[in-house]
Design a protein around this motif. Structure first.
Motif, PDB file in Angstrom:
ATOM      1  N   PHE A  88       0.726  -0.917   0.078  1.00 29.26           N
ATOM      2  CA  PHE A  88       0.039   0.050   0.026  1.00 29.26           C
ATOM      3  C   PHE A  88       1.128   1.055  -0.359  1.00 29.26           C
ATOM      4  CE2 PHE A  88      -3.040  -3.202   2.258  1.00 29.26           C
ATOM      5  CZ  PHE A  88      -4.379  -2.760   0.953  1.00 29.26           C
ATOM      6  N   ALA A  94      -6.018   6.040   2.640  1.00 26.55           N
ATOM      7  CA  ALA A  94      -6.257   4.176   3.152  1.00 26.55           C
ATOM      8  C   ALA A  94      -7.324   3.727   2.737  1.00 26.55           C
ATOM      9  CB  ALA A  94      -6.849   4.653   4.798  1.00 26.55           C
ATOM     10  N   ALA A  97      -7.657   1.596  -0.610  1.00 20.70           N
ATOM     11  CA  ALA A  97      -7.756   0.170  -0.414  1.00 20.70           C
ATOM     12  C   ALA A  97      -9.263  -0.189   0.091  1.00 20.70           C
ATOM     13  CB  ALA A  97      -7.195  -0.474   1.192  1.00 20.70           C
ATOM     14  N   ILE A 120      -3.660   1.627   5.887  1.00 23.97           N
ATOM     15  CA  ILE A 120      -4.235   1.314   6.245  1.00 23.97           C
ATOM     16  C   ILE A 120      -4.763   1.198   7.572  1.00 23.97           C
ATOM     17  CG2 ILE A 120      -4.659   1.138   3.778  1.00 23.97           C
ATOM     18  CD1 ILE A 120      -4.722  -2.287   5.075  1.00 23.97           C
ATOM     19  N   TYR A 123      -8.341   0.216   9.307  1.00 22.81           N
ATOM     20  CA  TYR A 123      -8.881  -0.601   8.190  1.00 22.81           C
ATOM     21  C   TYR A 123      -8.589  -2.079   8.773  1.00 22.81           C
ATOM     22  CZ  TYR A 123     -11.267   3.007   5.512  1.00 22.81           C
ATOM     23  OH  TYR A 123     -12.192   4.414   5.647  1.00 22.81           O
TER      24      TYR A 123
END
Length: 149
Positions: A88, A94, A97, A120, A123
């Motif tokens: 990422f 974020a 994703a 991220i 999450y």
């Protein structure tokens, strides 16, 4: 809703990339029952190199390469189960994703290896194993492993 994080932390150091198989064994022991590995470390710290060693140890036959541009690569374990490898680094937000369906991968029960996981953070699922790789001189690395349940 009350969420409790039980945290267990260990530190592993290695002076040579030749020691990565032993590091992988330690990390696999620490991650028993946890499919999500969230990796962090500066550029060149060895995140992908570590995952290559992990894949080899687990019997992945495909060449493990960082999915920097594709965001996710899929590999197969000898028993046919998938391993998902994310990178990422290039995400702007974020939420990007989520746009690729990351949560479906994370909650699939399959192994998920996430490079640049901090991008991220909101999450990231629990349980997970967070792996921080610090590069020292030459090939020396310090691995800080935290287990969240």
């Amino acid at each position: 809703m009350l969420i409790e994080f039980v945290r267990m932390a260990i530190q592993i150091s290695c002076t040579s990339l030749n020691e990565l198989p032993e590091v992988v064994e330690q990390v696999l022991r620490a991650s028993e029952g946890i499919a999500i590995w969230a990796l962090e470390g500066d550029l060149g710290a060895g995140k992908t190199t570590f995952l290559q060693a992990a894949g080899k140890h687990l019997g992945v036959r495909e060449a493990i390469q960082s999915p920097t541009f594709s965001l996710v690569n899929e590999y197969t374990l000898p028993d046919g189960t998938p391993v998902y490898h994310f990178d990422f680094y290039r995400l702007e937000t974020a939420e990007e994703a989520l746009d690729i369906g990351a949560e479906e991968y994370f909650y699939s029960g399959a192994r998920c290896w996430i490079e640049w996981a901090s991008r991220i953070e909101p999450y990231l699922p629990v349980p997970r194993l967070s792996i921080y790789i610090h590069r020292r001189d030459n090939e020396e690395r310090i691995f800080e492993i935290e287990r969240y349940e």
